[in-house]
Design a protein around this motif. Structure first.
Motif, PDB file in Angstrom:
ATOM      1  N   ARG A   1     -59.811 -61.293 -87.100  1.00  0.00           N
ATOM      2  CA  ARG A   1     -59.292 -62.545 -87.653  1.00  0.00           C
ATOM      3  C   ARG A   1     -58.217 -63.132 -86.744  1.00  0.00           C
ATOM      4  O   ARG A   1     -58.217 -64.328 -86.454  1.00  0.00           O
ATOM      5  N   GLU A   2     -57.302 -62.298 -86.289  1.00  0.00           N
ATOM      6  CA  GLU A   2     -56.231 -62.775 -85.432  1.00  0.00           C
ATOM      7  C   GLU A   2     -56.771 -63.221 -84.071  1.00  0.00           C
ATOM      8  O   GLU A   2     -56.317 -64.217 -83.496  1.00  0.00           O
ATOM      9  N   ALA A   3     -57.760 -62.488 -83.539  1.00  0.00           N
ATOM     10  CA  ALA A   3     -58.349 -62.852 -82.253  1.00  0.00           C
ATOM     11  C   ALA A   3     -59.076 -64.190 -82.329  1.00  0.00           C
ATOM     12  O   ALA A   3     -59.064 -64.976 -81.374  1.00  0.00           O
ATOM     13  N   TYR A   4     -59.701 -64.434 -83.473  1.00  0.00           N
ATOM     14  CA  TYR A   4     -60.472 -65.666 -83.661  1.00  0.00           C
ATOM     15  C   TYR A   4     -59.568 -66.883 -83.807  1.00  0.00           C
ATOM     16  O   TYR A   4     -59.947 -67.998 -83.443  1.00  0.00           O
ATOM     17  N   ARG A   5     -58.373 -66.652 -84.309  1.00  0.00           N
ATOM     18  CA  ARG A   5     -57.426 -67.749 -84.494  1.00  0.00           C
ATOM     19  C   ARG A   5     -57.080 -68.359 -83.129  1.00  0.00           C
ATOM     20  O   ARG A   5     -56.610 -67.689 -82.223  1.00  0.00           O
ATOM     21  N   GLY A   6     -57.318 -69.629 -82.986  1.00  0.00           N
ATOM     22  CA  GLY A   6     -57.072 -70.290 -81.718  1.00  0.00           C
ATOM     23  C   GLY A   6     -58.210 -70.171 -80.726  1.00  0.00           C
ATOM     24  O   GLY A   6     -58.165 -70.773 -79.643  1.00  0.00           O
ATOM     25  N   ARG A   7     -59.259 -69.393 -81.087  1.00  0.00           N
ATOM     26  CA  ARG A   7     -60.399 -69.225 -80.181  1.00  0.00           C
ATOM     27  C   ARG A   7     -61.718 -69.559 -80.868  1.00  0.00           C
ATOM     28  O   ARG A   7     -62.781 -69.164 -80.408  1.00  0.00           O
ATOM     29  N   ALA A   8     -61.632 -70.274 -81.969  1.00  0.00           N
ATOM     30  CA  ALA A   8     -62.846 -70.635 -82.713  1.00  0.00           C
ATOM     31  C   ALA A   8     -63.767 -71.524 -81.891  1.00  0.00           C
ATOM     32  O   ALA A   8     -64.965 -71.614 -82.173  1.00  0.00           O
ATOM     33  N   ALA A   9     -63.223 -72.186 -80.867  1.00  0.00           N
ATOM     34  CA  ALA A   9     -64.039 -73.074 -80.034  1.00  0.00           C
ATOM     35  C   ALA A   9     -64.712 -72.341 -78.878  1.00  0.00           C
ATOM     36  O   ALA A   9     -65.393 -72.968 -78.069  1.00  0.00           O
ATOM     37  N   MET A  10     -64.526 -71.037 -78.785  1.00  0.00           N
ATOM     38  CA  MET A  10     -65.242 -70.260 -77.774  1.00  0.00           C
ATOM     39  C   MET A  10     -66.699 -70.135 -78.200  1.00  0.00           C
ATOM     40  O   MET A  10     -66.993 -69.793 -79.345  1.00  0.00           O
ATOM     41  N   ARG A  11     -67.607 -70.395 -77.290  1.00  0.00           N
ATOM     42  CA  ARG A  11     -69.031 -70.285 -77.561  1.00  0.00           C
ATOM     43  C   ARG A  11     -69.657 -69.201 -76.683  1.00  0.00           C
ATOM     44  O   ARG A  11     -69.087 -68.799 -75.669  1.00  0.00           O
ATOM     45  N   ILE A  12     -70.836 -68.755 -77.077  1.00  0.00           N
ATOM     46  CA  ILE A  12     -71.610 -67.836 -76.246  1.00  0.00           C
ATOM     47  C   ILE A  12     -72.453 -68.704 -75.318  1.00  0.00           C
ATOM     48  O   ILE A  12     -73.314 -69.456 -75.777  1.00  0.00           O
ATOM     49  N   PRO A  13     -72.227 -68.636 -74.015  1.00  0.00           N
ATOM     50  CA  PRO A  13     -72.939 -69.521 -73.090  1.00  0.00           C
ATOM     51  C   PRO A  13     -74.391 -69.086 -72.892  1.00  0.00           C
ATOM     52  O   PRO A  13     -74.753 -67.931 -73.135  1.00  0.00           O
ATOM     53  N   ARG A  14     -75.198 -70.010 -72.432  1.00  0.00           N
ATOM     54  CA  ARG A  14     -76.595 -69.722 -72.079  1.00  0.00           C
ATOM     55  C   ARG A  14     -76.839 -70.401 -70.738  1.00  0.00           C
ATOM     56  O   ARG A  14     -77.190 -71.572 -70.679  1.00  0.00           O
ATOM     57  N   SER A  15     -76.651 -69.653 -69.661  1.00  0.00           N
ATOM     58  CA  SER A  15     -76.754 -70.249 -68.330  1.00  0.00           C
ATOM     59  C   SER A  15     -78.188 -70.615 -67.985  1.00  0.00           C
ATOM     60  O   SER A  15     -78.433 -71.519 -67.191  1.00  0.00           O
ATOM     61  N   GLY A  16     -79.149 -69.893 -68.542  1.00  0.00           N
ATOM     62  CA  GLY A  16     -80.550 -70.147 -68.247  1.00  0.00           C
ATOM     63  C   GLY A  16     -80.988 -69.656 -66.884  1.00  0.00           C
ATOM     64  O   GLY A  16     -82.134 -69.882 -66.481  1.00  0.00           O
TER      65      GLY A  16
END
Length: 305
Positions: free
Chosen positions: A102-117
């Motif tokens: 929960r604490e790690a996610y706070r402020g990092r909710a906009a991090m996504r899992i990339p898909r470089s392809g």
């Protein structure tokens, strides 16, 4: 003569932390394929089906401004949404199941899992990281790109290099592998993967399990390497790198205060099924620097000369 460029503005439906998302694709601060510039923009040199390209991403108030140069510029621009996690669906992810998450996610909710392809560009550095210290693997990747990569198209930083194509990897002399600290086993795995790179690349448009199966048909590629590739090239938000020297200890320490093994790590991550890679990234970002150093360490690679 300055090369023609392709431009676009990407406006994602949800906020995206560009640097945080792309950091998973960069192999250390010295990766010649990436440059995180002081002005906040990101430069990347990459290969496409149409040829090499340079991507430049800059976040502005009206969206993410993308400029690309080179024969692959149009494909590079078209791939930006996937690169920034447009296919990543956090639905069902519950960070409140553990206070550390929960604490790690706070402020990092906009991090996504990339898909470089780009399977090969994710695969080669993952193979280089097999069984050796991460710093050595990054140094090997850096040296190989500096020697065998090509200058990035357009007005890119002079140090930026496009990673070698499959044919270029097959042409790397044995002495250059050795000078880069890469022994025969890992070099052989890269060469075997380069021989069937087109088949591996087809996995981008196949179901995830089929893409993983194809990777496993290459001698020298096991579940750990497949997870490393799937989490970067295929956007697998549930990938877990079983067999990692340090990951199970990190997850165990972060979530319980004590180290664990792979089986214990899988039990601890089970509540986040479907999002285990997301949890791992959050823990790596926030807990790795605090975690105690557990042994054994991976062996050092042969020193570079």
């Amino acid at each position: 003569m300055e090369q023609a460029c392709v431009t676009s503005v990407y406006r994602p439906r949800e906020p995206v932390a560009v640097r945080l998302t792309l950091a998973a694709l960069r192999r250390g601060a010295g990766d010649p394929a990436w440059w995180f510039a002081p002005d906040g923009s990101v430069w990347q040199a990459t290969g496409t089906a149409d040829g090499p390209a340079t991507r430049h991403l800059l976040v502005r108030r009206d969206g993410i401004h993308v400029t690309a140069w080179g024969p692959g510029a149009e494909r590079a621009v078209a791939g930006v949404p996937d690169l920034l996690g447009a296919r990543d669906d956090p639905t069902g992810f519950d960070p409140t199941l553990h206070p550390v998450v929960r604490e790690a996610y706070r402020g990092r909710a906009a991090m996504r899992i990339p898909r470089s392809g780009n399977v090969l560009e994710a695969l080669v550095p993952a193979v280089l990281e097999q069984r050796v210290v991460g710093l050595d693997a990054k140094a090997s990747w850096r040296r190989l790109l500096q020697q065998h990569g090509t200058p990035a198209p357009g007005p890119a930083p002079r140090s930026l290099r496009v990673p070698p194509t499959a044919a270029a990897w097959r042409a790397v002399p044995v002495w250059d592998w050795r000078r880069a600290g890469v022994e025969e086993a890992r070099a052989g795995t890269v060469l075997r993967a380069a021989e069937v790179a087109h088949r591996l690349q087809e996995g981008v448009n196949l179901p995830l399990e089929e893409a993983r199966r194809r990777l496993l048909t290459v001698h020298g590629i096991g579940p750990w390497t497949v997870a490393e590739v799937a989490s970067r090239a295929l956007g697998d938000a549930d990938a877990v790198s079983i067999g990692d020297y340090h990951l199970s200890d990190l997850v165990g320490w972060a979530l319980t205060g004590d180290r664990t093994d792979d089986a214990g790590m899988l039990r601890l991550l089970a509540p986040w099924a479907g999002h285990r890679q997301r949890v791992i990234r959050l823990l790596e970002l926030t807990q790795a620097a605090r975690a105690p150093k557990f042994g054994p360490r991976a062996p050092r690679a042969r020193p570079l000369h």
